[in-house]
Design a protein around this motif. Structure first.
Motif, PDB file in Angstrom:
ATOM      1  N   SER A 188      45.474  38.545  41.429  1.00  0.00           N
ATOM      2  CA  SER A 188      44.676  37.490  40.794  1.00  0.00           C
ATOM      3  C   SER A 188      45.608  36.351  40.372  1.00  0.00           C
ATOM      4  O   SER A 188      46.825  36.526  40.271  1.00  0.00           O
ATOM      5  CB  SER A 188      43.957  38.047  39.572  1.00  0.00           C
ATOM      6  OG  SER A 188      44.900  38.361  38.548  1.00  0.00           O
ATOM      7  N   LYS A 223      47.111  30.185  34.555  1.00  0.00           N
ATOM      8  CA  LYS A 223      46.231  30.418  35.697  1.00  0.00           C
ATOM      9  C   LYS A 223      45.949  29.126  36.472  1.00  0.00           C
ATOM     10  O   LYS A 223      46.069  29.091  37.700  1.00  0.00           O
ATOM     11  CB  LYS A 223      44.924  31.047  35.216  1.00  0.00           C
ATOM     12  CG  LYS A 223      43.899  31.264  36.293  1.00  0.00           C
ATOM     13  CD  LYS A 223      42.621  31.852  35.723  1.00  0.00           C
ATOM     14  CE  LYS A 223      41.522  31.883  36.767  1.00  0.00           C
ATOM     15  NZ  LYS A 223      40.278  32.428  36.231  1.00  0.00           N
ATOM     16  N   ASN A 259      39.409  38.737  44.105  1.00  0.00           N
ATOM     17  CA  ASN A 259      40.611  37.918  44.190  1.00  0.00           C
ATOM     18  C   ASN A 259      40.722  37.329  45.590  1.00  0.00           C
ATOM     19  O   ASN A 259      40.087  37.802  46.526  1.00  0.00           O
ATOM     20  CB  ASN A 259      41.859  38.770  43.922  1.00  0.00           C
ATOM     21  CG  ASN A 259      41.886  39.312  42.513  1.00  0.00           C
ATOM     22  OD1 ASN A 259      41.243  38.784  41.614  1.00  0.00           O
ATOM     23  ND2 ASN A 259      42.627  40.378  42.321  1.00  0.00           N
TER      24      ASN A 259
END
Length: 137
Positions: free
Chosen positions: A46, A58, A92
């Motif tokens: 991820s 992220k 993912n």
């Protein structure tokens, strides 16, 4: 037994340092290489997992992954997960590490294109300058 056949090691192509990547792009690429299945060249971490590994947020990792894909180092494809309740959710990304020679070809083609565009601009500027020097123009 080859020292690199051990799953605790992975190799990096020397050419990675000639593609104009910044340190964070190299870190994300290295992490994907570290996780890849050596037969399929694929992995599924991820963005959060990658970010934790390389010390980036992220959203930042998302930008680096996009940059690596644009540069031909990786390809990505979405996956989905079927939950126990029967609901299908996004999984993912599936990362495929591309052959380094393809990334080098893309890099050189872009460099050549940039040089050609610069030469065209110079030619246009030269012609415009010549026109300004003509009497009555």
């Amino acid at each position: 037994m080859n020292q690199f056949s051990n799953k605790n090691y992975f190799t990096m192509p020397n050419e990675i340092f000639s593609l104009g990547l910044d340190a964070s792009e190299i870190a994300v690429y290295a992490y994907l290489r570290c996780l890849e299945n050596r037969r399929t060249y694929q992995c599924w971490p991820s963005y959060t997992t990658i970010g934790n590994a390389v010390g980036r947020a992220k959203n930042t990792v998302m930008r680096y992954v996009d940059a690596l894909a644009e540069k031909g180092l990786v390809s990505t494809e979405p996956t989905s997960v079927l939950m126990r309740s029967g609901i299908k959710k996004n999984g993912n990304l599936r990362y495929t590490i591309r052959p380094i020679r393809e990334a080098i070809e893309i890099f050189h083609a872009r460099q050549l294109s940039a040089v050609e565009r610069a030469a065209e601009r110079q030619q246009v500027q030269r012609k415009l300058s010549e026109m300004d020097l003509l009497p009555g123009a």
